[in-house]
Design a protein around this motif. Structure first.
Motif, PDB file in Angstrom:
ATOM      1  N   THR A   1       0.822  -1.203   0.000  1.00 53.12           N
ATOM      2  CA  THR A   1       0.000   0.000   0.000  1.00 53.12           C
ATOM      3  C   THR A   1       0.859   1.258   0.000  1.00 53.12           C
ATOM      4  N   ARG A   2       1.957   1.224   0.760  1.00 53.38           N
ATOM      5  CA  ARG A   2       2.837   2.400   0.799  1.00 53.38           C
ATOM      6  C   ARG A   2       3.523   2.606  -0.552  1.00 53.38           C
ATOM      7  N   VAL A   3       3.987   1.528  -1.171  1.00 54.75           N
ATOM      8  CA  VAL A   3       4.613   1.659  -2.492  1.00 54.75           C
ATOM      9  C   VAL A   3       3.587   2.130  -3.513  1.00 54.75           C
ATOM     10  N   ARG A   4       2.366   1.599  -3.414  1.00 54.17           N
ATOM     11  CA  ARG A   4       1.310   2.032  -4.335  1.00 54.17           C
ATOM     12  C   ARG A   4       1.020   3.519  -4.155  1.00 54.17           C
ATOM     13  N   ALA A   5       1.106   3.999  -2.926  1.00 60.52           N
ATOM     14  CA  ALA A   5       0.904   5.428  -2.680  1.00 60.52           C
ATOM     15  C   ALA A   5       2.017   6.251  -3.320  1.00 60.52           C
ATOM     16  N   THR A   6       3.248   5.744  -3.268  1.00 57.36           N
ATOM     17  CA  THR A   6       4.355   6.430  -3.926  1.00 57.36           C
ATOM     18  C   THR A   6       4.115   6.518  -5.429  1.00 57.36           C
ATOM     19  N   LEU A   7       3.603   5.425  -6.001  1.00 54.54           N
ATOM     20  CA  LEU A   7       3.300   5.430  -7.432  1.00 54.54           C
ATOM     21  C   LEU A   7       2.209   6.448  -7.753  1.00 54.54           C
ATOM     22  N   GLN A   8       1.214   6.566  -6.866  1.00 56.67           N
ATOM     23  CA  GLN A   8       0.139   7.520  -7.109  1.00 56.67           C
ATOM     24  C   GLN A   8       0.651   8.962  -7.041  1.00 56.67           C
ATOM     25  N   ALA A   9       1.512   9.241  -6.061  1.00 55.30           N
ATOM     26  CA  ALA A   9       2.087  10.580  -5.969  1.00 55.30           C
ATOM     27  C   ALA A   9       2.936  10.878  -7.203  1.00 55.30           C
ATOM     28  N   THR A  10       3.690   9.884  -7.644  1.00 49.81           N
ATOM     29  CA  THR A  10       4.500  10.045  -8.855  1.00 49.81           C
ATOM     30  C   THR A  10       3.618  10.266 -10.072  1.00 49.81           C
ATOM     31  N   LEU A  11       2.511   9.526 -10.120  1.00 49.39           N
ATOM     32  CA  LEU A  11       1.566   9.677 -11.233  1.00 49.39           C
ATOM     33  C   LEU A  11       1.071  11.115 -11.324  1.00 49.39           C
ATOM     34  N   ASN A  12       0.680  11.690 -10.203  1.00 53.69           N
ATOM     35  CA  ASN A  12       0.168  13.061 -10.221  1.00 53.69           C
ATOM     36  C   ASN A  12       1.239  14.067 -10.635  1.00 53.69           C
ATOM     37  N   ALA A  13       2.475  13.838 -10.171  1.00 58.10           N
ATOM     38  CA  ALA A  13       3.558  14.732 -10.575  1.00 58.10           C
ATOM     39  C   ALA A  13       3.793  14.641 -12.083  1.00 58.10           C
ATOM     40  N   GLY A  14       3.763  13.432 -12.625  1.00 60.53           N
ATOM     41  CA  GLY A  14       3.946  13.258 -14.056  1.00 60.53           C
ATOM     42  C   GLY A  14       2.820  13.869 -14.859  1.00 60.53           C
ATOM     43  N   LEU A  15       1.589  13.707 -14.372  1.00 63.15           N
ATOM     44  CA  LEU A  15       0.447  14.310 -15.060  1.00 63.15           C
ATOM     45  C   LEU A  15       0.579  15.832 -15.121  1.00 63.15           C
ATOM     46  N   ALA A  16       1.048  16.427 -14.019  1.00 61.27           N
ATOM     47  CA  ALA A  16       1.221  17.879 -14.003  1.00 61.27           C
ATOM     48  C   ALA A  16       2.277  18.318 -15.017  1.00 61.27           C
ATOM     49  N   ALA A  17       3.390  17.582 -15.076  1.00 62.53           N
ATOM     50  CA  ALA A  17       4.438  17.916 -16.038  1.00 62.53           C
ATOM     51  C   ALA A  17       3.937  17.743 -17.469  1.00 62.53           C
ATOM     52  N   GLY A  18       3.225  16.646 -17.708  1.00 61.42           N
ATOM     53  CA  GLY A  18       2.682  16.417 -19.041  1.00 61.42           C
ATOM     54  C   GLY A  18       1.655  17.457 -19.433  1.00 61.42           C
ATOM     55  N   ALA A  19       0.833  17.875 -18.469  1.00 65.28           N
ATOM     56  CA  ALA A  19      -0.166  18.901 -18.754  1.00 65.28           C
ATOM     57  C   ALA A  19       0.499  20.216 -19.155  1.00 65.28           C
ATOM     58  N   ALA A  20       1.637  20.527 -18.519  1.00 66.79           N
ATOM     59  CA  ALA A  20       2.354  21.751 -18.875  1.00 66.79           C
ATOM     60  C   ALA A  20       2.869  21.678 -20.319  1.00 66.79           C
ATOM     61  N   LEU A  21       3.398  20.528 -20.707  1.00 67.06           N
ATOM     62  CA  LEU A  21       3.866  20.363 -22.087  1.00 67.06           C
ATOM     63  C   LEU A  21       2.699  20.416 -23.068  1.00 67.06           C
ATOM     64  N   GLY A  22       1.584  19.797 -22.672  1.00 62.08           N
ATOM     65  CA  GLY A  22       0.405  19.862 -23.523  1.00 62.08           C
ATOM     66  C   GLY A  22      -0.130  21.270 -23.655  1.00 62.08           C
ATOM     67  N   GLY A  23      -0.033  22.032 -22.555  1.00 61.02           N
ATOM     68  CA  GLY A  23      -0.472  23.426 -22.610  1.00 61.02           C
ATOM     69  C   GLY A  23       0.324  24.241 -23.610  1.00 61.02           C
ATOM     70  N   LEU A  24       1.606  23.902 -23.769  1.00 60.34           N
ATOM     71  CA  LEU A  24       2.422  24.597 -24.764  1.00 60.34           C
ATOM     72  C   LEU A  24       1.901  24.328 -26.173  1.00 60.34           C
ATOM     73  N   ALA A  25       1.509  23.047 -26.429  1.00 61.22           N
ATOM     74  CA  ALA A  25       0.950  22.712 -27.744  1.00 61.22           C
ATOM     75  C   ALA A  25      -0.374  23.436 -27.972  1.00 61.22           C
ATOM     76  N   LEU A  26      -1.182  23.552 -26.910  1.00 60.27           N
ATOM     77  CA  LEU A  26      -2.452  24.273 -27.044  1.00 60.27           C
ATOM     78  C   LEU A  26      -2.204  25.746 -27.341  1.00 60.27           C
ATOM     79  N   HIS A  27      -1.167  26.306 -26.727  1.00 66.02           N
ATOM     80  CA  HIS A  27      -0.850  27.716 -26.963  1.00 66.02           C
ATOM     81  C   HIS A  27      -0.436  27.942 -28.417  1.00 66.02           C
ATOM     82  N   LEU A  28       0.344  27.015 -28.959  1.00 65.95           N
ATOM     83  CA  LEU A  28       0.764  27.140 -30.352  1.00 65.95           C
ATOM     84  C   LEU A  28      -0.404  26.922 -31.300  1.00 65.95           C
ATOM     85  N   GLY A  29      -1.226  25.910 -30.976  1.00 67.98           N
ATOM     86  CA  GLY A  29      -2.425  25.659 -31.766  1.00 67.98           C
ATOM     87  C   GLY A  29      -2.171  25.190 -33.190  1.00 67.98           C
ATOM     88  N   THR A  30      -1.004  24.645 -33.471  1.00 66.00           N
ATOM     89  CA  THR A  30      -0.678  24.194 -34.823  1.00 66.00           C
ATOM     90  C   THR A  30      -0.740  22.682 -34.920  1.00 66.00           C
TER      91      THR A  30
END
Length: 443
Positions: A141-170
């Protein structure tokens, strides 16, 4: 140690090292998930030219097919080894993401969406089975929690990169982030391949897909699915509520998502550390239901000031972390070790159900019912949290103890003694977990 040897795990790798490797693979692939979540709808609508109805139908179909295919793929992980199946499905996800780049019609889009949903659902089950094989029960359960925290951090980083593509709009910008998405899953496959191989457990007696006949586990899964309906609250329901029922600025939705993501990244491991067995898990589920009820009640007051939105988000993320910790412990503990893949796949269908039905159910109740609708949703969460405990008790009672010599026909064993023997399976597992934790803390 006996369990790990019987599963054929390379004992040269410490469980903590395996947990870090799993977390790194999770981080890499979740960056791709974040990119996909932010940009996919805009890409399918603006570049491919699909209507909103076609996008919704295709994605719903994809997740529906994935939820059906998840259990057989989880069974494959049990019988062929979870590491190899996880690597294969990570590659399949990369192929599916690449396939979106060539989909130019609804039929092609729906076909690729089905491949994507199937690969993602199977990958999740195989990863869970791999975690169960590489990590001792007391630490899962503790390791699974670490994976979940990592998942959220990765989603935030990916969302930032995706936001750049949305800003360009090409078109080129969208294509670039989709290629990046595919590469992240190939990277995750390489990282998973570096983990120790796990020999498949011998095929147990009984039906192949035994989880489909395990009614107590099905009930526990259903209750967990109801509680997972919280998932579209901040992404769908609250934004619509803010826009139609409050005077809050629209940017406050981003703040609420930041509170949720940041809370999970910072506190999820700490919350999960308090869940050390099924007794703690049942308590966590009950507390999660109460906190979600309070969150819904506070959200209902947000028309009087958007500060209530922040308070509701804080209550909701606390309930979410308790729910996650309790459900991981329950999902792992009630699953037979030799069938973790198919059981985790079945338990994970609650996510697909929440994704498909949650937005429709919650928007109907909240936007149609207002304050009363919020309270109905909250009561649903609290009820599910309360009834989880007796459902888990039933599941524990249904687990048969090791076969013993039958009693003579003239002297049948009392029913109460039989029930105590069957429940001893779960009690023994909790005792083993407690002893493992004590040994670790003493060391």
């Amino acid at each position: 140690m006996t369990e790990r040897m019987s599963l054929g795990v390379d004992r040269g790798r410490h469980p903590a090292e395996c947990g870090r490797s799993l977390a790194l693979a999770q981080l890499v692939s979740s960056i791709g998930d974040g990119v996909y979540l932010v940009t996919s709808a805009f890409y399918f609508a603006g570049i491919v030219g699909l209507s909103a109805t076609e996008i919704g139908l295709g994605l719903t179909l994809g997740w529906a097919v994935g939820s059906v295919a998840g259990v057989p793929l989880g069974h494959l992980a049990d019988r062929r080894g979870p590491r190899g199946v996880a690597v294969l499905l990570a590659v399949a996800t990369a192929v599916a993401v690449s396939g979106f780049l060539f989909a130019r019609s609804f039929a092609a889009f729906a076909l690729v969406a089905c491949l994507y949903g199937t690969a993602q659902t199977g990958l999740s089950a195989a990863r869970q089975a791999l975690l169960a094989a590489l990590v001792p029960p007391a630490s899962r359960t503790r390791v699974r929690a670490t994976l979940q925290a990592t998942l959220n951090a990765g989603l935030a980083a990916g969302a930032a990169l995706g936001g750049l593509a949305l800003h360009l709009g090409t078109r080129e910008g969208y294509l670039a982030v989709f290629v990046l998405d595919a590469l992240t899953f190939l990277g995750a496959a390489v990282l998973l391949l570096r983990l120790p191989a796990v020999r498949p457990a011998p095929a147990p007696a009984g039906p192949r897909l035994a989880v489909l006949r395990d009614r107590p586990y099905a009930l526990v899964t259903l209750i967990n699915a109801v509680m997972l309906f919280y998932m579209p609250l901040l992404s769908v329901v609250v934004p619509l509520w803010v826009a139609s029922r409050t005077d809050a600025p629209t940017w406050v939705v981003s703040v609420l998502l930041l509170v949720n993501t940041g809370g999970v990244v910072i506190f999820q491991v700490r919350v999960a550390g308090r869940v050390r067995g099924l007794r703690d898990a049942k308590t966590a589920m009950r507390q999660a239901g109460v906190l979600m009820l309070l969150a819904c009640g506070v959200f209902a007051l947000s028309s009087y000031g958007w500060g209530f939105l922040l308070a509701g988000a804080a209550l909701l993320v606390t309930g979410e972390m308790l729910l996650a910790s309790g459900s991981w412990e329950i999902g792992f503990s009630l699953a037979p070790d030799e069938r973790q893949g198919q059981y985790q796949a079945f338990f994970g269908t609650g996510v697909a159900v929440a994704r498909m039905l949650g937005p429709v159910v919650l928007t109907t109740l909240v936007l149609g019912g207002g304050t009363v609708g919020w309270l109905v949703v909250g009561a649903m969460f609290m009820t599910a949290g309360v009834v989880m405990a007796p459902a888990v008790n039933w599941a524990c009672g249904s687990r048969s103890a090791p076969a013993s010599r039958p009693a003579p026909a003239s002297r049948p064993a009392p029913a109460s003694r039989s029930a105590r023997v069957s429940r001893s399976v779960c009690v023994s597992r909790e005792a083993a977990q407690a002893q493992a934790i004590a040994d670790h803390e003493h060391a």
